[in-house]
Scaffold this motif. Structure first.
Motif, mmCIF file in Angstrom:
data_model
loop_
_atom_site.group_PDB
_atom_site.id
_atom_site.type_symbol
_atom_site.label_atom_id
_atom_site.label_comp_id
_atom_site.label_asym_id
_atom_site.label_seq_id
_atom_site.Cartn_x
_atom_site.Cartn_y
_atom_site.Cartn_z
ATOM 1 N N GLU A 46 0.855 -1.177 0.000
ATOM 2 C CA GLU A 46 0.000 0.000 0.000
ATOM 3 C C GLU A 46 0.890 1.227 0.000
ATOM 4 O OE1 GLU A 46 -2.219 -0.442 3.540
ATOM 5 O OE2 GLU A 46 -3.594 -1.922 2.720
ATOM 6 N N LEU A 233 -5.629 6.292 -6.026
ATOM 7 C CA LEU A 233 -4.990 5.871 -4.779
ATOM 8 C C LEU A 233 -4.298 7.090 -4.190
ATOM 9 C CD1 LEU A 233 -3.425 2.374 -5.606
ATOM 10 C CD2 LEU A 233 -5.284 2.816 -3.992
ATOM 11 N N GLY A 258 -10.127 6.436 -2.939
ATOM 12 C CA GLY A 258 -8.961 5.574 -3.058
ATOM 13 C C GLY A 258 -8.009 5.830 -1.904
#
Length: 297
Positions: A46, A233, A258
């Motif tokens: 991530e 994201l 996101g």
């Protein structure tokens, strides 16, 4: 059809995959042999987290063959190779006959966005209470309405006035947000993505839903928009802060998704220098560890 199941360490996955391909396996899949245990290891990182691992410590490989003889012959040939040391044969078994199309379709049911707004695959009938429907099947581009980030964006569109407004969907994926804006009355819509497959998907989905929009690559963006949407994201959203804020018309809405809950503060900080005095990027919605952030410019 029969499957050959193998267990191997991380450094043998590639060579086994190549060998199975040479042995005419119909397909080869790899999964974490330690999944659902304390030894499970994530491969997909991530933003802001340490780099992910290159591979699982132990992998389970499943190769499909047209018949049992082919699967067993492949197993015998693999076991005779030097590179098979430290690997194990887990077994050969018949694969039950299934209607794979029906099985796949059964995994995608209609998705409720609001009680009257639903995302419905083409093989389902819309629920009786649905007043607004987007027809969308799973495809190559992100955005089927099942992910929390997409649902939050769709809820925002359904509950805010977009009628007759110009809308930008940046990072459009399947085009679902742009299509929703059109369904709720937006009349001048640009859907942009760096992926040409996503652009093509957006055009096809827009046509299937009977809405009009422009889909293209990011260099097609121009002018200002009362609504700018970006469901990407956190890391690319931070990089895009100058570009996205510059495209929002005065008094317009910036809608970002996101973003993990723990990333909200860093997103606010990244956008603060690009927002007018008195404006801030704040959390407007939360779902399953994700947040939707908005600002009025």
């Amino acid at each position: 059809m029969h499957e050959l199941r193998l267990l191997c360490p991380e450094d043998r996955v590639e060579v086994l995959g190549e060998a199975l391909d040479a042995l005419d396996a119909l397909s080869v899949s790899v999964e974490d042999a330690d999944a659902q245990t304390d030894a499970e290891r994530a491969l997909f990182g991530e933003p802001g987290m340490p780099p992910p691992a290159a591979g699982w410590q132990r992998s389970r490989i499943v190769a499909l063959f047209p018949d049992e003889a082919s699967a067993r012959e492949a197993a015998a040939l693999l076991r005779a190779q030097d590179f098979f040391s430290d690997c194990q044969l887990l077994g050969v078994g018949e694969v039950p006959q299934q209607d794979w199309v029906r099985l796949t379709q059964s995994q995608f049911a209609p998705v409720e966005i609001t009680p009257s707004f639903w995302i419905v695959p083409t093989w389902h009938e819309p629920p009786a209470q649905a007043r607004e429907v987007i027809r969308l099947d799973p495809g190559l581009a992100f955005g089927t309405g099942t992910h929390p980030t997409t649902r939050m964006c769709l809820r925002w569109i359904a509950t805010h006035p977009v009628r007759d407004l110009r809308v930008l969907d940046y990072g459009c994926g399947s085009g679902i947000l742009a299509i929703a804006a059109a369904k709720f009355g937006a009349t001048d819509i640009d859907a942009l993505d760096i992926d040409e497959a996503a652009v093509a998907s957006t055009r096809l989905n827009a046509e299937a839903n009977g809405v009009t929009l422009r889909a293209g690559l990011p260099d097609a963006v121009q002018g200002h928009y009362p609504v700018v949407l970006a469901n990407i994201l956190a890391t690319p959203l931070k990089v895009l802060a100058p570009l996205l804020t510059a495209r929002v018309a005065t008094g317009g809405a910036l809608v970002l998704a996101g973003i993990l809950e723990r990333q909200a503060d860093e997103l606010s900080a990244a956008y603060a220098p690009h927002l007018p005095a008195g404006s801030a990027l704040t959390v407007a919605d939360r779902e399953d560890g994700w947040v939707l952030m908005t600002a009025t410019l």
